[in-house]
Every structure is written in structure tokens, then in C-alpha cells.
Design an enzyme around this catalytic site. Structure first.
Site, mmCIF file in Angstrom:
data_model
loop_
_atom_site.group_PDB
_atom_site.id
_atom_site.type_symbol
_atom_site.label_atom_id
_atom_site.label_comp_id
_atom_site.label_asym_id
_atom_site.label_seq_id
_atom_site.Cartn_x
_atom_site.Cartn_y
_atom_site.Cartn_z
ATOM 1 N NE ARG A 166 -4.162 -1.744 0.321
ATOM 2 C CZ ARG A 166 -4.242 -2.985 -0.143
ATOM 3 N NH1 ARG A 166 -3.233 -3.504 -0.812
ATOM 4 N NH2 ARG A 166 -5.336 -3.698 0.045
ATOM 5 C CB SER A 239 -8.917 -1.412 3.752
ATOM 6 O OG SER A 239 -9.188 -2.715 3.372
ATOM 7 C CD GLU A 335 -5.934 1.193 1.838
ATOM 8 O OE1 GLU A 335 -6.493 2.071 1.158
ATOM 9 O OE2 GLU A 335 -6.128 -0.014 1.675
HETATM 10 N N1 EPU Z 1 -11.254 -10.332 9.995
HETATM 11 C C1 EPU Z 1 -11.875 -10.066 11.195
HETATM 12 N N2 EPU Z 1 -12.990 -9.292 11.187
HETATM 13 C C2 EPU Z 1 -13.529 -8.780 10.048
HETATM 14 C C3 EPU Z 1 -12.909 -9.054 8.813
HETATM 15 C C4 EPU Z 1 -11.757 -9.837 8.813
HETATM 16 O O1 EPU Z 1 -11.431 -10.499 12.239
HETATM 17 O O2 EPU Z 1 -14.539 -8.067 10.126
HETATM 18 C C5 EPU Z 1 -10.025 -11.161 9.997
HETATM 19 C C6 EPU Z 1 -10.349 -12.589 9.642
HETATM 20 O O3 EPU Z 1 -9.553 -13.430 10.415
HETATM 21 C C7 EPU Z 1 -9.926 -12.677 8.194
HETATM 22 C C8 EPU Z 1 -8.726 -11.738 8.167
HETATM 23 O O4 EPU Z 1 -9.094 -10.691 9.057
HETATM 24 O O5 EPU Z 1 -9.562 -13.972 7.837
HETATM 25 C C9 EPU Z 1 -8.411 -11.192 6.804
HETATM 26 O O6 EPU Z 1 -9.555 -10.570 6.257
HETATM 27 P P1 EPU Z 1 -9.625 -10.212 4.690
HETATM 28 O O7 EPU Z 1 -9.396 -11.437 3.877
HETATM 29 O O8 EPU Z 1 -10.883 -9.481 4.436
HETATM 30 O O9 EPU Z 1 -8.364 -9.293 4.449
HETATM 31 P P2 EPU Z 1 -7.843 -7.950 5.155
HETATM 32 O O10 EPU Z 1 -6.434 -8.146 5.519
HETATM 33 O O11 EPU Z 1 -8.784 -7.518 6.220
HETATM 34 C C10 EPU Z 1 -6.942 -6.967 2.924
HETATM 35 C C11 EPU Z 1 -6.994 -5.681 2.140
HETATM 36 C C12 EPU Z 1 -8.303 -5.566 1.367
HETATM 37 C C13 EPU Z 1 -8.430 -6.771 0.462
HETATM 38 C C14 EPU Z 1 -8.373 -8.052 1.299
HETATM 39 C C15 EPU Z 1 -8.406 -9.298 0.455
HETATM 40 C C16 EPU Z 1 -5.644 -4.106 3.411
HETATM 41 C C17 EPU Z 1 -5.637 -2.863 4.237
HETATM 42 N N3 EPU Z 1 -6.836 -4.542 3.019
HETATM 43 O O12 EPU Z 1 -7.944 -6.901 3.929
HETATM 44 O O13 EPU Z 1 -8.206 -4.401 0.577
HETATM 45 O O14 EPU Z 1 -9.627 -6.740 -0.295
HETATM 46 O O15 EPU Z 1 -7.138 -8.066 2.046
HETATM 47 O O16 EPU Z 1 -7.174 -9.434 -0.185
HETATM 48 O O17 EPU Z 1 -4.579 -4.640 3.103
HETATM 49 C C18 EPU Z 1 -8.725 -2.068 0.418
HETATM 50 O O18 EPU Z 1 -7.514 -1.860 0.424
HETATM 51 O O19 EPU Z 1 -9.571 -1.134 0.344
HETATM 52 C C19 EPU Z 1 -9.212 -3.441 0.571
HETATM 53 C C20 EPU Z 1 -10.509 -3.720 0.699
#
Ligand code: EPU
Length: 339
Positions: A166, A239, A335
């Protein structure tokens, strides 16, 4: 003449997906990148602060913007060379998701995991958009920009873009570059990235045993639609917080104290913590104060339930940051670009 439109005291309410009703002293909609030097030379523009805007899907206006907003509305996709790897130049104002779907239709691989991300092509390299195990940096050959400091067109190759999670040179030197086009190198085929949580399960559910890139894209569409609130329905900027990086000792100590901690250990030994988990565990998921809140679908997403202004959204974000710091000793970074 032509190539851009100027509006004074312009409303930005329909130009940011958090739907904040902010105004800009001057708004320039740019349809021809070649007119930028002339535009930037206008006396009203020359001394003013500049802000480049795509679809405003990664931006929080905490108040009015006293300066010139450049809304990039240039269009055009050009395949410069085809073969096993295609070289494709895309104007900054093209919509990212339209471009991804076009590449899949043309039979180019690489961007399938990045489908359905809001925003423009010109904005993609700024924060090095990434999802489901792929970052756009991998497929960018170069970025064309107007360098406001050197007052010339700059072509930055991938190394010069200094991409990281990012992050890029465009974020680190804010205001210097106005991205005008992005050149991609896309293969006709690649080893598909299926390892990110949920993708294989989704492909199974779809009954696909031998996935092609467009199957992966469809799986990602299903996952995103289920998990992330649609900005067309409720104001949000995806995010709102980055997943924080901590050193191994801090990661291990946190894991001992909170065995359920969700984290990924990177190649460099540093830990990337799930900000969503930290926020949800601190009790903020679905919480709301007036019209500002955290989505009940995904804890990383700050939402505008109606008429929250930028300051109220920013206040709520600060509350989340404070709450997570009090509980885990970890400081979250926003972000989006906060203006
Ligand atoms: N989780 C929670 N609570 C929630 C959602 C997620 O505890 O409400 C935990 C779960 O354990 C889940 C883990 O977080 O398995 C990871 O969640 P997710 O797969 O949604 O990924 P993220 O790390 O939360 C990142 C990116 C997203 C992207 C997803 C999928 C960042 C800041 N965000 O989110 O990007 O879509 O991975 O690859 O790196 C964006 O940048 O706007 C964005 C949406």
C-alpha cells in the site's frame, strides 16, 4: 482550447465514495493530459495547493479543500505489443474495474484477483492496490506522470516507483507527480494465485475444477460482494486502515497474550497483523456514532450511514485507533489519503 473544464467553488460530494460534502476552491476536470502544463500555469492554479482525484474511492476530506482539485478524466487503452506478454498503455482516467474486465475478455492474465476494486487506473499505482494475494506492482512496467517539480513528463519504471505494501514513491512524495498513464505487461497465462483464504473454497462451490483467470475473477467477485459493503449503497472507502507491520518480538509477544491473533509472517520476519481482527476484537465492528461508524460486514471499513461530515468520520476513526492502541499497544495507520 478544450481538454479541460474549470469550476469554481465546486462540490466534491459526488466525487468521493465516503460521500463527504466538501468543496474545492477550483475543480479542473482534465480530459487531455497534454493540456496539464498550460493548466498548471494559470495564475489561479500556479500558487495553489494541488490534489489529484480519480474516483475519490480512497480519500477522506475532513473539510473543504483550499486549492485546485485535478479530476483526471482522460480515456484510452492501447495495446502496444501483443504476444506471450502484452504491453498495454492505459489513460489515468479509465475505471480500474472496467479495465480488468477488458483484459480478461482479451485473454490476458494477471489482474483477475484485482477485479471489483473501485477507483481509476491512474490511482492504482499510488497505493499499489492489492487483494487476494496479488499486488498491481507486479504487472506495472512503467508509470507516466507530469512531474510538477521538474516541470516535464516523467516515465518511472517499476524500480523508480518504489512499490511496497500500500505504498509507492507517489505516496511518499505527495503532490509531485500527476499520473497520466500506466503501462502494464500482462501475460497470456500465468500460474493462478489461489492460495488466499476463500478462493479455492469459492471455486469448489462454483464447481470449477480447472480454473481459468476469469473463474478466479468470478470467485473474487463473490467473496468481495459478500464481505465488503458496496459504496453505491453505503458511503465507504474500502479498507480504512492498513494492516500494521510489527517486528517479530512484538508479534510473538502479542500471540502469547492473544492466541487467536490473526497475523501473517512476511519473508523479512516481520509480522503483518490483521487490522480487521484487532478492530473487531476491540469491539468496534458495527459500532456507530451519529452517521459515522464501522461496517458490520468488515471491521476495516469506515462507513458513512448518511450525512456524517469529514470531521465526524475522522473523529470516529481516531476513536478506533485509540481503542486498538489501548488494548493491543499497536497503532493503526489510515489507508486512504486524509485531506
Ligand atoms: N477479519 C476479522 N474481522 C472482520 C474481517 C476480517 O477479524 O470483520 C479477519 C479474519 O480473520 C480474516 C482476516 O481478518 O480472515 C483477513 O480478512 P480479509 O481477507 O478481508 O483481508 P484484510 O487483511 O482484512 C486486505 C486488504 C483488502 C483486500 C483483502 C483481500 C488491506 C488494508 N486490506 O484486507 O483491501 O480486499 O485483504 O485481499 O490490506 C482495500 O484496500 O480497500 C481493501 C478492501
Amino acid at each position: 482550447m478544450g481538454g479541460y473544464t474549470l469550476i469554481e467553488n465546486a462540490s466534491l460530494a459526488n466525487r468521493n465514495t465516503l460521500r463527504v460534502d466538501a468543496r474545492a476552491t477550483l475543480l479542473a476536470e482534465v480530459r487531455e493530459a497534454s493540456r496539464l502544463p498550460e493548466l498548471l500555469d494559470f495564475p489561479v492554479v500556479r500558487g495553489s495547493r494541488l490534489l489529484v482525484l480519480g474516483e475519490g474511492s480512497n480519500m477522506l476530506f475532513t473539510g473543504d479543500f483550499h486549492g485546485t482539485v485535478l479530476a483526471m478524466a482522460t480515456r484510452g487503452v492501447q495495446v502496444e505489443q501483443d504476444g506471450d506478454t502484452a504491453r498495454i498503455a492505459v489513460a489515468a482516467g479509465e475505471r480500474w474495474d472496467d479495465f480488468v474486465r477488458w483484459t480478461l475478455g482479451q485473454g490476458f492474465a494477471g489482474l483477475e484477483n484485482l477485479i471489483l476494486i473501485p477507483g481509476t487506473v491512474g490511482a492504482a499505482p499510488i497505493q499499489n492496490i492489492g487483494a487476494y494475494g496479488t499486488e498491481v506492482a507486479e504487472f506495472i512496467e512503467s508509470v507516466e506522470a507530469w512531474d510538477t517539480r521538474e516541470r516535464r513528463v516523467a516515465i518511472l519504471d517499476r524500480a523508480a516507483c518504489a512499490f511496497a505494501y500500500r505504498d509507492s514513491v507517489f505516496k511518499r512524495e505527495p503532490g509531485r507527480f500527476i499520473v497520466t498513464a500506466v503501462r502494464f505487461a500482462l501475460p497470456r497465462s500465468r500460474e493462478l494465485r489461489l492460495d488466499y483464504a476463500g478462493i479455492r473454497e469459492e471455486l469448489d462451490r462454483m464447481g470449477v475444477a480447472k480454473p481459468a483467470p476469469f473463474h478466479v475473477a468470478e470467485a473474487v467477485v463473490h467473496l468481495r460482494t459478500r464481505k465488503l459493503p458496496d459504496p453505491a449503497v453505503i458511503g465507504n472507502a474500502g479498507s480504512f486502515f492498513k494492516n500494521p507491520m510489527v517486528d517479530a518480538a512484538t508479534g510473538e509477544a502479542l500471540k502469547r497474550e492473544h492466541p487467536e491473533l490473526v497475523a501473517w509472517v512476511g519473508g523479512d520476519g516481520r509480522w503483518k497483523l490483521s487490522a480487521a481482527w484487532l478492530i473487531e476484537t476491540s469491539g468496534f465492528k458495527g459500532m456507530r456514532e451519529g452517521d459515522a461508524g464501522i461496517s458490520n460486514r468488515h471491521a476495516l471499513v469506515l462507513v458513512n450511514h448518511g450525512h456524517a461530515n469529514g470531521a465526524q468520520l475522522w473523529d470516529f476513526a481516531q476513536r478506533v485507533i485509540e481503542g486498538v492502541r489501548a488494548r493491543f499497544g499497536v497503532t493503526l495507520d489510515p489507508e486512504p489519503v486524509v485531506i
